[in-house]
Scaffold this active site. Structure first.
Site, PDB file in Angstrom:
ATOM      1  N   SER A 210       1.113  -1.670   0.610  1.00 54.98           N
ATOM      2  CA  SER A 210      -0.348   0.080   0.243  1.00 54.98           C
ATOM      3  C   SER A 210       0.484   1.006  -0.275  1.00 54.98           C
ATOM      4  O   SER A 210       1.412   1.385  -0.965  1.00 54.98           O
ATOM      5  CB  SER A 210      -0.775  -0.011   1.175  1.00 54.98           C
TER       6      SER A 210
ATOM      7  N   LYS B  26     -20.905  16.240  11.032  1.00 52.85           N
ATOM      8  CA  LYS B  26     -19.798  16.667  12.125  1.00 52.85           C
ATOM      9  C   LYS B  26     -19.236  15.685  12.753  1.00 52.85           C
ATOM     10  O   LYS B  26     -17.887  15.504  13.451  1.00 52.85           O
ATOM     11  CB  LYS B  26     -19.638  17.763  13.106  1.00 52.85           C
TER      12      LYS B  26
END
Lengths: 328, 201
Positions: A144, A196
């Site tokens: 990765s 949020k």
């Protein structure tokens, strides 16, 4: 001026204790120095495999990318920087040094945060544009983000058994809602906007939130793919079929042309010498830390507060982490 | 007796006065309370060990280091002690030359304690070694600084011992160095003359 006798006595006692502390400090310093010298001797014992010649003249610089890639600009032991910023500092030194004619990037990392990985990639890319030959040497794992970093290099060399690939992006967030319900714990959330508390562990994720995160993941993935293709001088369409998060060993990676050759770290150093038009016995400028530093770094790794509450799959520290990381 | 002396911590006053008030150090030495002749030799012993560790820290070490740190320091300590005794004897001679009363025992103790600042070379250099910031340069710099500090302690002690001015005390302190330097120069000149004579003959 007359000073009462008991005051003088107290002062004397204080001074004696201070002196005793100084003497103890001297003894402790001596003991630490002896331990330091002993550890140094262990590290510098001739192993028969030496990549470090006399440090004079043009040579190959070594940069090590080890462990999870994170920005981590905060000071480690002695306030020294670690993580991506430290790697970039090291690369800056090499960029400025007239002795460094080629660089070997030794990678032993399952990847890490998107921004930190991209910063290292960009720095390497800058060196590459300056025609400094870069050779990536992959260790146990360069998956990765670890591979993302490697793809910035001119040449990638992996061991036969190196785990690499895992081209993709991941975001993890544990859903502890049922556990909290079972324990009777509720969470009061006061927020300024509906997203949020996205990726909150205390409730299910809504389809809109999933879509938002997916967009972010896709965007990071496209950037990953684009950068790997650029680094490898290939088309994105050539990389895309294997850029599904799969891991592969070194030999399979060679078959898919995401690496250029199989070999050890020594071979990577030789390749760098060859690419930098350096003689075979040119010096290798490796990172040198004093043994005391290494000891303190390892102690920080063991006892660092952030490691005490860290579980591999559940990171409570930062739920917003989106990573180029292989998570087995 | 010895244990109660150690527990009283009065012995730390010698080290404290060495660093802060060398004149008070000499007054303590002259009172000989607590006794300090043997205690004073702990300073060159510690300095010998610390010197070996510091030099080893700066160089590339082999397993010979363990021999140096276990036995080697004894040799260094003996050499330093001999040097101190010879220097004290010469300083004593110089004192008598200036018309002061000879006091070699107290001079040895004074010179021993005056070496105490040299023990700080290790922590000072270690900081620069850890940060790999010119440790050799700072080793030399601190060594020079600490030697000057040692000299100042001895000079003030000598001044207090004889009630002499700083100028005379400096002369007494430097007498061994000047004498040994002169002798060495003469030896070199003689060797050169002999060498030239041998070659021309």
């Amino acid at each position: 001026m007359l000073i009462p006798a008991f005051t003088q006595g107290n002062q004397m006692d204080r001074n004696r204790k201070l002196m005793l502390s100084i003497l103890t400090m001297l003894v402790l310093t001596s003991v630490i120095a002896i331990v330091d010298i002993s550890i140094n001797m262990q590290y510098k014992r001739p192993s028969g495999i030496s990549v470090s010649g006399p440090r004079i003249g043009p040579g190959v610089g070594i940069v090590r990318v080890e462990g999870a890639i994170e920005m981590l600009s905060s000071g480690g032991a002695f306030g020294m920087r670690q993580g991506a910023e430290a790697i970039i500092d090291r690369l800056n030194e090499m960029e400025e040094s007239s002795s460094i004619k080629a660089v070997v990037v030794r990678i032993n990392s399952p990847g890490g945060t998107v921004a930190a990985t991209q910063e290292i990639y960009q720095k390497l890319w800058r060196l590459r544009k300056k025609n400094i030959p870069l050779v990536a040497s992959l260790g146990d794992v360069a998956a990765s983000g670890g591979y993302y970093v490697a793809s910035a290099c001119n040449y990638i060399m992996a061991n036969f058994g190196t785990i690499t690939g895992s081209i993709g992006v991941i975001a993890l967030s544990p859903n502890l809602k049922k556990l909290f319900e079972k324990l009777g714990i509720g969470m009061n959330v006061i927020k300024s906007g509906r997203y949020k508390d996205i990726l909150s562990s205390f409730r299910d994720m809504s389809p809109e939130e999933r879509e938002l995160i997916q967009q972010m993941i896709d965007s990071s993935y496209r950037k990953f793919l684009k950068d790997v293709a650029l680094g490898r001088n290939q088309n994105e369409s050539d990389i895309a079929p294997i850029a599904d998060g799969r891991v592969m060993s070194g030999d399979v990676a060679l078959k898919y042309k995401i690496i250029d050759g199989l070999g050890t770290f020594e071979d990577a150093v030789d390749k760098a010498r060859q690419m930098g038009n350096l003689p075979a016995d040119s010096p290798v400028y490796d990172e040198a830390k004093s043994s005391l530093q290494q000891l303190l770094f390892s102690m920080q790794g063991l006892f660092g507060a952030r490691n005490l509450y860290r579980y591999p799959a559940v990171d409570y520290e930062n739920n917003y982490r989106v990573e180029y990381r292989w998570e087995p | 007796m010895i244990l109660s002396e150690i527990r009283s911590m009065r012995w730390t006053d010698f080290f404290l006065h060495t660093l802060l008030d060398p004149r008070a150090l000499y007054r303590m030495i002259s009172r000989n309370e607590p006794r300090c002749f043997l205690l004073s030799f702990t300073v060159p012993a510690a300095v010998a060990v610390i010197d070996i560790i510091t030099l080893s820290l700066l160089g590339r070490e082999t397993s010979f280091f363990y021999y140096k740190v276990t036995y080697g320091w004894i040799l260094v300590f003996l050499a330093v002690s001999l040097k101190i005794i010879i220097a004290a004897a010469l300083m004593d001679t110089a004192s008598q030359f200036f018309g002061f009363k000879g006091n070699m025992r107290e001079l040895i103790i004074l010179v021993n304690f005056s070496l105490f600042p040299d023990a700080f070379i290790l922590p000072l250099v270690y900081i620069f070694k850890i940060f790999r910031f010119a440790p050799i340069f700072f080793f030399i710099l601190f060594n020079m600084g600490l030697s000057v500090w040692s000299a100042l302690i001895a000079v003030q002690g000598i001044s207090e011992m004889h009630g002499a001015g700083i100028g005379k005390s400096v002369m007494i302190y430097l007498f061994p160095v000047l004498l040994v330097g002169t002798i060495l120069s003469l030896i070199v000149i003689l060797l050169v003359i002999c060498g030239v004579g041998y070659l021309t003959g």
